[in-house]
Enzyme design. Structure first.
Site, mmCIF file in Angstrom:
data_model
loop_
_atom_site.group_PDB
_atom_site.id
_atom_site.type_symbol
_atom_site.label_atom_id
_atom_site.label_comp_id
_atom_site.label_asym_id
_atom_site.label_seq_id
_atom_site.Cartn_x
_atom_site.Cartn_y
_atom_site.Cartn_z
ATOM 1 N N GLY A 1 49.018 41.379 32.712
ATOM 2 C CA GLY A 1 50.393 41.417 33.198
ATOM 3 C C GLY A 1 51.341 42.105 32.217
ATOM 4 O O GLY A 1 50.913 42.585 31.163
ATOM 5 N N CYS B 1 34.656 41.726 29.239
ATOM 6 C CA CYS B 1 35.081 40.499 29.905
ATOM 7 C C CYS B 1 35.061 39.362 28.902
ATOM 8 O O CYS B 1 34.011 38.998 28.379
ATOM 9 C CB CYS B 1 34.177 40.150 31.074
ATOM 10 S SG CYS B 1 34.693 38.592 31.835
ATOM 11 N N ALA C 1 33.602 43.250 39.415
ATOM 12 C CA ALA C 1 32.379 43.339 38.616
ATOM 13 C C ALA C 1 31.152 42.857 39.391
ATOM 14 O O ALA C 1 31.190 41.828 40.065
ATOM 15 C CB ALA C 1 32.533 42.486 37.363
HETATM 16 C C1 LIG Z 1 42.003 37.664 38.001
HETATM 17 C C2 LIG Z 1 41.494 38.842 37.239
HETATM 18 C C3 LIG Z 1 40.153 39.204 37.344
HETATM 19 C C4 LIG Z 1 39.641 40.286 36.634
HETATM 20 N N1 LIG Z 1 38.335 40.648 36.784
HETATM 21 C C5 LIG Z 1 37.866 41.754 36.152
HETATM 22 C C6 LIG Z 1 36.538 42.216 36.359
HETATM 23 O O1 LIG Z 1 35.775 41.636 37.139
HETATM 24 N N2 LIG Z 1 36.114 43.320 35.685
HETATM 25 C C7 LIG Z 1 36.936 43.992 34.821
HETATM 26 O O2 LIG Z 1 36.526 44.988 34.236
HETATM 27 N N3 LIG Z 1 38.212 43.595 34.624
HETATM 28 C C8 LIG Z 1 38.689 42.504 35.263
HETATM 29 N N4 LIG Z 1 40.003 42.116 35.070
HETATM 30 C C9 LIG Z 1 40.860 42.893 34.167
HETATM 31 C C10 LIG Z 1 41.718 43.905 34.958
HETATM 32 O O3 LIG Z 1 40.910 44.841 35.637
HETATM 33 C C11 LIG Z 1 42.677 44.654 34.027
HETATM 34 O O4 LIG Z 1 41.937 45.360 33.066
HETATM 35 C C12 LIG Z 1 43.634 43.729 33.302
HETATM 36 O O5 LIG Z 1 44.011 42.661 34.127
HETATM 37 C C13 LIG Z 1 44.890 44.438 32.806
HETATM 38 O O6 LIG Z 1 45.636 44.982 33.861
HETATM 39 P P1 LIG Z 1 46.893 44.217 34.570
HETATM 40 O O7 LIG Z 1 47.799 43.770 33.474
HETATM 41 O O8 LIG Z 1 47.485 45.261 35.475
HETATM 42 O O9 LIG Z 1 46.310 43.078 35.316
HETATM 43 C C14 LIG Z 1 40.504 41.023 35.780
HETATM 44 C C15 LIG Z 1 41.855 40.666 35.678
HETATM 45 C C16 LIG Z 1 42.364 39.585 36.393
HETATM 46 C C17 LIG Z 1 43.809 39.234 36.243
#
Ligand SMILES: Cc1cc2nc3c(=O)[nH]c(=O)nc-3n(C[C@H](O)[C@H](O)[C@H](O)COP(=O)(O)O)c2cc1C
Ligand SMILES: Cc1cc2nc3c(=O)[nH]c(=O)nc-3n(C[C@H](O)[C@H](O)[C@H](O)COP(=O)(O)OP(=O)(O)OC[C@H]3O[C@@H](n4cnc5c(N)ncnc54)[C@H](O)[C@@H]3O)c2cc1C
Ligand SMILES: Cc1cc2nc3c(=O)[nH]c(=O)nc-3n(C[C@H](O)[C@H](O)[C@H](O)COP(=O)(O)OP(=O)(O)OC[C@H]3O[C@@H](n4cnc5c(N)ncnc54)[C@H](O)[C@@H]3O)c2cc1C
Ligand SMILES: Cc1cc2nc3c(=O)[nH]c(=O)nc-3n(C[C@H](O)[C@H](O)[C@H](O)COP(=O)(O)O)c2cc1C
Ligand code: FES
Ligand code: FES
Lengths: 249, 311, 311, 249
Positions: B216, B129, B45
């Protein structure tokens, strides 16, 4: 990597020896291994453990059981495989450090990386004094190994072994010719150490990590210099070792 | 096996991309593999000024998932363009740039700048967020605010705009329809669920921020359900995400209605996860009888329609 | 160690009770242990007439959790009173009777009957079952409907009424305040998150119902967050639940603000889980420095208040 | 319970022998063990596996790897412990069944419980004929064991072994003096079997289970009799074995 040994060495503390890929790139003391724990996706985060020694293609880590991940690790048997990324991070900058008198100050699970560091320093013709703090007698490990490197003072919180008190209490009694210090342990200890010493030093920090490779901004700490162009450091990448005073404790 | 997917602004050679915030700006992962292997790259972001983010600890592990409260730390849109997009010039992979802000003006400003950068192929509007008070979550829980923000950003962006939806709502379909109606070119879903973990020793939340975003494997069933419901209610494409850890999960998101699949948290456990998934996908699709990614998309309900209509 | 908790209608000798729907009417578990060991028993949802529920498959496993779409199968309030409450007469454990329905009238009727039964100590109003179209979820996502239903049920019930909240909402605090304002004596939270899992072979949802309710360790962070937020916003007690599998989880719910803790899915993996938790709780509380359950409740934020106010 | 053996016996199919608590209460063929898989809470549901044999304090299960749970089971080593609840459910009602000619009809992972059933029936002086269906030659197991009990016909879907086709195709060729049938396998097979036979029989059903003890209503099936006072049966408690025709297939 393959588990060659995984043995109890002190209260809740285990020494694990591993071999496999990467070992030859593990040259800088203070770096860590990023270890996958658990089966499948039961644990989504890896666990950072400092490199405690590297010797003939064998890397040692020493860890204390504090939660599910370290519990799982302690149950690994000889011959099993552990998924390791490493070495990661920036360790102690000891290239070119020769003929100095260095003091190593470690507390609890901050002690392990100091052993590999001490060995390297001695190989580079430095004199090493170690001040190691533990909770109690049961928790003491690697005392003899450190003694082989040089003078070694042990403190325990409860006085059940060595000096009673904290490692910082002993800084005053250290030989005046000490030129640098390297320290690893809990934040309050590092704060105490870096505030007490007037000579230059390096400290190694801990923080909960996400990626462990510098991509997620989980492990940042602020720089002391408000004019610093970034204003922060990533412990997993820029650290865990920083010059004392560079980051806010 | 045809892995290509063509989405607004993004010509993907395969449907796999890292999720925003879990991949930084690609630099660190470029040490593990060639970023040209990826279908696209979602970058962290961007806000108008640099932000330091929340105090640490910022992450905590949970059963089958993790909480994060990074707090949108980033160097600000200018430095992202100068330093990070510059670094990414050496790759050809399409870039989806995640846009955040506290006010509509901030979103619009960041979107205008990033959308004009030659290396950015599409924007991802992060209205979800959960980790900063001023992080746009208010836009993500109110359909009319979300629609007006989408409209404002669309009016300045030179590239297609994907809106990233929050799962912390009672009616995800309503939200999706609102932003589609406001001109969104695509959707990203899902962001994290708001959660908390306490430290039994101190009695307090482990995260300095108190709450954090749950990601996750834990959240995958919620994500699949939302993609399934939304993809049947809108006609813009969806980038699906939430808990992907293996190639079966990728296929599940495609069948649920996603046109591409983003991988977040799993990058932390296995930095090579994205190229591994890309490599494994053809074999799985073949085994399940699909000849192209296109044929998988939305199969769960297209299938149903067919059988319900009696053919 | 004092494990007692005194809640409206329920004098618990310890804070552990099984969650509704995961314990039937106690019969099966009475083969594993003496039900008098429990703090209370929550029985399966009752509707006015017997219901068969949804077609099978009704359950699917997910990473660290499970989906269920039982569909409120139950023999109807009359037979529950005649057969099941009759069976439970041999025990002294307080009973919390879960009430469901499709219409306000149905809820009111069931609540009147169950609330008048001498063996029922309190009602749990299930306005959060995601698994039947006519299962009350509409009441669970609209605060004003939830409030009016609560008022209607309160006016006929002879025993205290706990309202069981759904986590599938953008604002759980608003919902909690609405039902508190309408006279609820307590809250139960959380019910399941709506999720889905697809069968990659057929391409379709595994559950015959399509969607199902996600429970188990996966949802604990969401539950803890909601209990933490709601307990600070209302003054009625909360029965906390969602993903409890070990004694640490029990303490976490108490610290988050729950006054008692219900165990659902974990009964399936370990039928002895409830008595085991009751046995283990004193040792853990002692280790963490708590002398009574009362001292644990809401400690996470009470603690904060104290330290913020500088004492 | 302790793992005494866990070996590959056919394509993706394993035979596991266990010993420990409960074995002595495993008397009725057709019941199942409810087995915890995975570490900790990675898998919240147990896996039902039929009892394939009980002999001298040792219970046998035979399972096919179809997903993560059975995969995990296949990796258990001798001496490890597996968390088992059992025996659960209501099996084949064979008390008093003597001097009959019984046919056992099994398909795939429906075959295992028929072996223990067959042994008990033979012990009770019945004549047993087995008709067992598998996908292909690679999948066939326990053929010799069944032959020791009586006449045994094997079918495979692809004709790579025994008769080509389905077990139902062979019902017509069975000896006319058959008095009862017992069947276990996939639903379409059970449907075919119970529609083809005119003699009485019992069938064993499968369904995804939650609790496995009768408390959660995950595993119900409808009764054929619309006047039945409950209208449903729980497969984990009332079943998995039902008289043919009692429940809707
Ligand atoms: C450490 C971390 C930082 C994240 N930062 C952002 C971000 O800056 N912008 C955003 O849209 N989503 C952010 N997310 C959300 C992820 O892009 C994603 O939508 C969410 O983690 C679900 O996917 P996953 O289960 O594969 O992690 C972040 C997730 C994690 C774990
Ligand atoms: C650079 C670095 C080097 C380290 N070296 C050592 C070492 O040599 N020996 C040793 O015993 N310990 C070391 N630690 C601490 C060690 O990483 C934790 O004790 C361990 O991760 C706890 O895992 P767990 O699953 O047992 O605990 P849990 O509490 O169940 O872990 C849950 C999560 O919190 C994280 N976590 C918990 N405690 C800590 C902590 N103190 N620091 C960072 N993350 C934590 C875990 O990594 C995990 O993501 C080091 C930490 C860092 C950051
Ligand atoms: C009464 C009964 C007896 C059984 N006996 C045997 C046997 O002797 N040998 C054998 O190989 N298999 C048997 N099965 C099927 C066996 O339970 C499943 O193959 C097994 O649970 C799959 O687990 P998994 O983790 O490998 O698969 P996954 O698909 O990963 O399992 C996910 C979930 O679905 C459930 N599930 C998946 N397939 C089935 C199925 N066919 N039936 C019921 N639940 C399922 C699992 O229990 C689990 O809860 C029996 C099933 C029942 C109901
Ligand atoms: C199989 C199953 C059936 C359930 N049936 C009911 C029900 O009838 N009424 C109700 O209020 N909640 C029902 N629930 C929800 C649980 O009571 C509980 O709120 C939820 O599962 C979260 O707790 P857990 O993670 O410990 O299972 C059911 C849950 C499961 C898994
Ligand atoms: S742990 Fe991800 S940046 Fe350090
Ligand atoms: S599995 Fe729970 S009632 Fe049968």
């Amino acid at each position: 990597m393959h588990v060659l040994q995984n043995k109890w060495i002190a209260s809740n503390t285990f020494e694990m020896k591993l071999t496999g890929r990467f070992v030859n790139s593990m040259k800088q003391p203070g770096q860590f291994l990023h270890i996958k724990v658990g089966d499948g996706t039961s644990h989504v985060l890896r666990r950072p453990l400092s490199i405690a020694n590297v010797d003939h293609h064998i890397v040692t880590v020493i860890y204390k059981i504090v939660g599910k991940g370290t519990k799982w690790l302690s149950e690994r048997k000889i011959g099993e495989t552990v998924d390791v990324i490493g070495p990661r991070g920036t360790g102690f900058p000891i290239e070119g450090v020769r003929n100095e008198h260095i003091v190593l100050i470690g507390g609890g699970v901050g002690v392990p990386p100091l052993y590999y560091l001490g060995r390297k320093l001695v190989q580079q013709s430095n004199t090493v004094t170690s001040v190691l703090g533990f909770q109690g007698k049961d928790g003491v490990f690697y005392e003899d190994a450190f003694r082989e490197l040089g003078e070694t003072l042990i403190t325990t919180d409860d006085g059940s072994y060595g000096y009673k008190g904290r490692v910082t209490d002993l800084i005053g009694v250290l030989n005046q010719d000490v030129t640098q210090y390297f320290s690893c342990g809990p934040k309050p200890m590092l704060k105490g150490v870096s505030e007490t010493f007037t000579i230059p030093g390096f400290i190694s920090l801990e923080e909960r990590m996400g990626c462990g490779v510098g991509a997620c901004f989980a492990c940042v700490c602020e720089t002391s210099d408000p004019e610093d162009s970034k204003g922060y450091r990533k412990i997993c990448q820029d650290g865990p070792v920083f010059p004392a005073g560079e980051v806010v404790l | 096996m045809d892995l290509r997917v063509s989405l607004p602004g993004l010509e993907l050679k395969n449907p796999i991309l890292p999720a925003s915030g879990c991949f930084g700006f690609g630099r660190e992962f470029s040490e593990f593999y060639d970023l040209n292997e990826l279908g696209a790259i979602t970058i962290k972001a961007a806000t108008s000024e640099g932000r330091f983010g929340n105090p640490t600890p910022r992450v905590a592990e949970t059963s089958g998932g993790m909480l994060n409260a990074i707090g949108l730390q980033n160097p600000g849109v200018k430095r992202i363009m100068e330093e990070e997009l510059k670094f990414l010039e050496q790759y050809e992979t399409p870039i989806l740039a995640n846009v955040a802000g506290s006010t509509e003006e901030e979103y619009v400003e960041v979107a205008r700048e990033l959308g004009a950068h030659h290396r950015v192929n599409a924007l991802e509007l992060n209205i979800s967020c959960p980790n900063v008070k001023e992080g746009g979550i208010q836009f993500g829980t109110d359909p009319s605010l979300a629609a007006s923000l989408t409209r404002a950003v669309k009016s300045v962006s030179e590239v297609p705009v994907y809106v990233k939806l929050s799962p912390n709502t009672g009616d995800i379909v309503e939200m999706a329809k609102a932003v589609e109606g406001a001109g969104a070119d695509g959707l990203s879903m899902i962001n994290t669920l708001v959660g908390m973990k306490l430290d039994l020793g101190t009695g307090r939340p482990i995260l300095a921020n108190g709450t954090g975003g749950l990601s996750g494997p834990s959240i995958k069933p919620v994500a699949i359900r939302m993609v399934y419901q939304v993809s049947q209610a809108v006609s813009i494409p969806i980038i699906g995400m939430g808990g992907v850890t293996c190639v079966e999960d990728v296929l599940e998101f495609l069948l649920a209605g996603a046109s591409a699949v983003a991988v977040g948290t799993a990058n932390f456990q296995n930095p090579l996860i994205c190229p591994e998934l890309i490599e494994q996908l053809p074999e799985l699709m073949d085994r399940c009888g699909y000849g192209s990614v296109q044929a998988c998309i939305g199969r769960s309900f297209k299938h149903e329609e067919t059988s319900l209509s009696g053919t």
